[in-house]
Motif scaffolding. Sequence first.
Motif, PDB file in Angstrom:
ATOM      1  N   PRO A 149       0.962  -1.109  -0.203  1.00 55.10           N
ATOM      2  CA  PRO A 149       0.221  -0.025  -0.245  1.00 55.10           C
ATOM      3  C   PRO A 149       0.813   1.294  -0.085  1.00 55.10           C
ATOM      4  CG  PRO A 149      -1.003  -1.302   1.788  1.00 55.10           C
ATOM      5  CD  PRO A 149       0.374  -2.446   1.087  1.00 55.10           C
ATOM      6  N   ALA A 150       1.729   1.226   0.175  1.00 60.37           N
ATOM      7  CA  ALA A 150       2.672   2.255   1.096  1.00 60.37           C
ATOM      8  C   ALA A 150       3.779   2.561  -0.594  1.00 60.37           C
ATOM      9  CB  ALA A 150       4.074   1.832   2.162  1.00 60.37           C
ATOM     10  N   GLN A 172       0.689   3.753  -3.506  1.00 66.61           N
ATOM     11  CA  GLN A 172       0.572   5.493  -2.600  1.00 66.61           C
ATOM     12  C   GLN A 172       1.639   6.668  -3.231  1.00 66.61           C
ATOM     13  OE1 GLN A 172      -1.417   7.149  -1.779  1.00 66.61           O
ATOM     14  NE2 GLN A 172      -0.976   9.091  -0.007  1.00 66.61           N
ATOM     15  N   ARG A 173       2.821   5.820  -2.864  1.00 67.46           N
ATOM     16  CA  ARG A 173       3.675   6.426  -3.704  1.00 67.46           C
ATOM     17  C   ARG A 173       3.690   6.640  -5.466  1.00 67.46           C
ATOM     18  NH1 ARG A 173       9.088   7.179  -0.979  1.00 67.46           N
ATOM     19  NH2 ARG A 173       8.520   8.622   0.365  1.00 67.46           N
ATOM     20  N   ARG A 193       1.042   7.003  -6.626  1.00 66.15           N
ATOM     21  CA  ARG A 193      -0.374   7.034  -7.074  1.00 66.15           C
ATOM     22  C   ARG A 193      -0.784   7.532  -8.437  1.00 66.15           C
ATOM     23  NH1 ARG A 193      -4.204   7.524  -2.699  1.00 66.15           N
ATOM     24  NH2 ARG A 193      -5.967   9.057  -3.886  1.00 66.15           N
ATOM     25  N   THR A 208      -7.008   5.269  -9.736  1.00 63.22           N
ATOM     26  CA  THR A 208      -7.314   5.395  -7.684  1.00 63.22           C
ATOM     27  C   THR A 208      -8.372   4.202  -7.665  1.00 63.22           C
ATOM     28  OG1 THR A 208      -7.243   7.037  -8.149  1.00 63.22           O
ATOM     29  CG2 THR A 208      -5.103   6.350  -7.138  1.00 63.22           C
ATOM     30  N   GLY A 249      -7.183   3.326  -4.648  1.00 65.54           N
ATOM     31  CA  GLY A 249      -7.256   4.701  -4.427  1.00 65.54           C
ATOM     32  C   GLY A 249      -7.504   4.795  -2.549  1.00 65.54           C
ATOM     33  N   ILE A 286      -5.709   2.885  -0.803  1.00 66.03           N
ATOM     34  CA  ILE A 286      -4.157   3.208  -0.265  1.00 66.03           C
ATOM     35  C   ILE A 286      -3.794   4.369   0.533  1.00 66.03           C
ATOM     36  CG2 ILE A 286      -3.303   2.071  -1.442  1.00 66.03           C
ATOM     37  CD1 ILE A 286      -2.969   4.668  -3.989  1.00 66.03           C
ATOM     38  N   ALA A 287      -5.406   5.696   0.802  1.00 65.11           N
ATOM     39  CA  ALA A 287      -5.087   7.029   1.440  1.00 65.11           C
ATOM     40  C   ALA A 287      -3.856   7.246   2.653  1.00 65.11           C
ATOM     41  CB  ALA A 287      -6.677   7.621   1.099  1.00 65.11           C
ATOM     42  N   GLU A 288      -4.409   6.031   3.383  1.00 63.53           N
ATOM     43  CA  GLU A 288      -3.360   6.684   4.460  1.00 63.53           C
ATOM     44  C   GLU A 288      -2.300   5.427   4.725  1.00 63.53           C
ATOM     45  OE1 GLU A 288      -5.177   8.116   6.895  1.00 63.53           O
ATOM     46  OE2 GLU A 288      -6.770   8.532   5.294  1.00 63.53           O
ATOM     47  N   ALA A 289      -1.861   5.008   3.860  1.00 68.97           N
ATOM     48  CA  ALA A 289      -0.840   4.580   3.236  1.00 68.97           C
ATOM     49  C   ALA A 289       0.560   4.688   3.527  1.00 68.97           C
ATOM     50  CB  ALA A 289      -0.117   3.092   2.481  1.00 68.97           C
ATOM     51  N   ARG A 290       1.437   4.816   4.440  1.00 70.37           N
ATOM     52  CA  ARG A 290       3.182   6.319   4.327  1.00 70.37           C
ATOM     53  C   ARG A 290       4.167   5.069   4.161  1.00 70.37           C
ATOM     54  NH1 ARG A 290       4.075   8.856   9.475  1.00 70.37           N
ATOM     55  NH2 ARG A 290       2.657   7.140  10.398  1.00 70.37           N
TER      56      ARG A 290
END
Length: 573
Positions: free
Chosen positions: A327-328, A331-332, A334, A339, A350, A353-357
């Motif tokens: 997911p991170a 996200q990168r 994106r 999405t 989308g 993965i919105a909160e993925a870091r």
Amino acid sequence: MPLKPEDLRSHRWFGREAMRTYNHRSRMAQLGYERSDYAGKPVIAILNTWSDINPCHSHFKQRVEEIKRGVIRAGGFPLELPAMSIAEPFVKPSPLLYRNLLAMEAEELLRCHPIDGAVLMGGCDKTTPGLIMGATSMGLPFAFMPAGPMLRGSFEGQTLGSGSDMFKHWAEVRAGTLSTEQWEGVLSGIARSPGHCMTMGTASTMTSAAEALGLTLPGAASIPAPDSRHALMAVATGRRIVEMVWDDLRPARILGAEAFDNAVTTVLALGGSTNALVHLIAMARRAGVMLDLDRFDMLARRTPLIANLRPAGKYLMEDFFYAGGLPALLQRLRGLLHTGAPTINGRTLGDNIAEARVFDDDVILPLDRPLVAEGSLAVLRGNLAPNGAVIKPAAAEPRFMRHRGRAVVFKDYADLQARIDAPDLEVDADSVLVLQNAGPLGGPGMPEWGQLPIPKKLLAQGVRDMLRISDCRMSGTSFGACVLHVAPEAFVGGPLALVHSGDWIEIDVAARRLHLDVGDEELARRREYWRPPEPRYVRGFGALYAQQVTQADEGCDFTLLARAGEVPEPDIY
Ligand code: FES
Ligand code: MG
């Protein structure tokens, strides 16, 4: 509008008042189930590719219980159905030979039984595409539950990665620089827990592709197999499939062209296995999406490789999980993804993965600091591969991006093994090693021989990479300047069959060109003398395979299966 109990497919077996239905009830009672255990509930098949000889799935006996627990808690009725395991290290002559058999088995298991939805348990290389191809053709709601990677390998204080470090250390054994005791240490340290290969090999590539397609719950593909979060994911997947059945969330609603673009982009950003080309093309066509090699090449030109994972990079799947996992990475990435694509949890990619870091920028690299800016896979064409071939430039020494050398031809793998280390083999570091008759029919099953061994005498001189060309595949954990999947293959008379030792071969990766520098007239003359080899099989599954299998650029599916479309539901009298 959610389905009603009478709408369930299993209702035809269990719900109606007919003589057969009473027999089904009687036989369920024989199994120890009361009618209220299953009637009016989504019946969930758990296709379990566990076997006593599959080390990558050795935790599946436990995981299947966790999936069942999730199914029951959500009000469903779980049924475990074993399916062919295809243990990559053991299945010969080539596991790919059996991918379509697993796909047929998965499809027919779901069709012939009173099933409303399925959880697919796979991970070891071919099991992921095989299960997904079959379940996609059947068309019932399904969720994929990946086996998860094994833990990092370890030996004498170094981290070992599946496959890659085996090949690397074996080369040292051959060069005489690693002792037998050390080699034993490598063997026992390189695979030390349940789970599939933990480099970015075919297993991690395909489970990540499944997640990017929207076929798993978010984050499922990156969790190491022994981690307790893997068990929790199994429970959650069991719960979710029951809701999917009520929502009638079928694969046709998830697997569109956008989902496959997402999967291809993900594989490219991961530096994934070249096996993904064969598998994703086959999977897409089951869903009615005409994915082809040119689409891979097009997406490769704009996708940076940002997963710093072996064999292209440094780390392993365990590190990737701690760094935020898929997911991170998504996200990168994106900006390169669709999405809005739907996924099995009912939300879009989308949303998921919105909160993925990212927690470690050295494992999942920032877009402006990629391992490879673009072109982590390249599709080559030319008179040697009219229907395409593939190379993973990131895994090769840069000098082979543009190269001209003389062919050293092996007519099949036995010939290669017999002669590759011969002291009088005419070969130098600029030669091009060519292996014929190792394709879908010739191998058969395109064995992972594409990383042809460097001749011993060149190894001793310090040569560690050469240009190699074949119609077979390469393990996702391999590396080197290996041109693979040459189509059409030599066995069916592709131009690869016409190469002679001493011919000049040219590669130009930037121009996507693979050229045999022999005149058309001479090639036509050689073709007149070419005779098709004896078929590998005259009976059995091998003969069926030989009749049906398509070439690498078409995904090596069976002609009969390689399309979307319906097979009638079984009659129940
Ligand atoms: Fe099973 Fe590599 S051997 S994934
Ligand atoms: Mg493999």
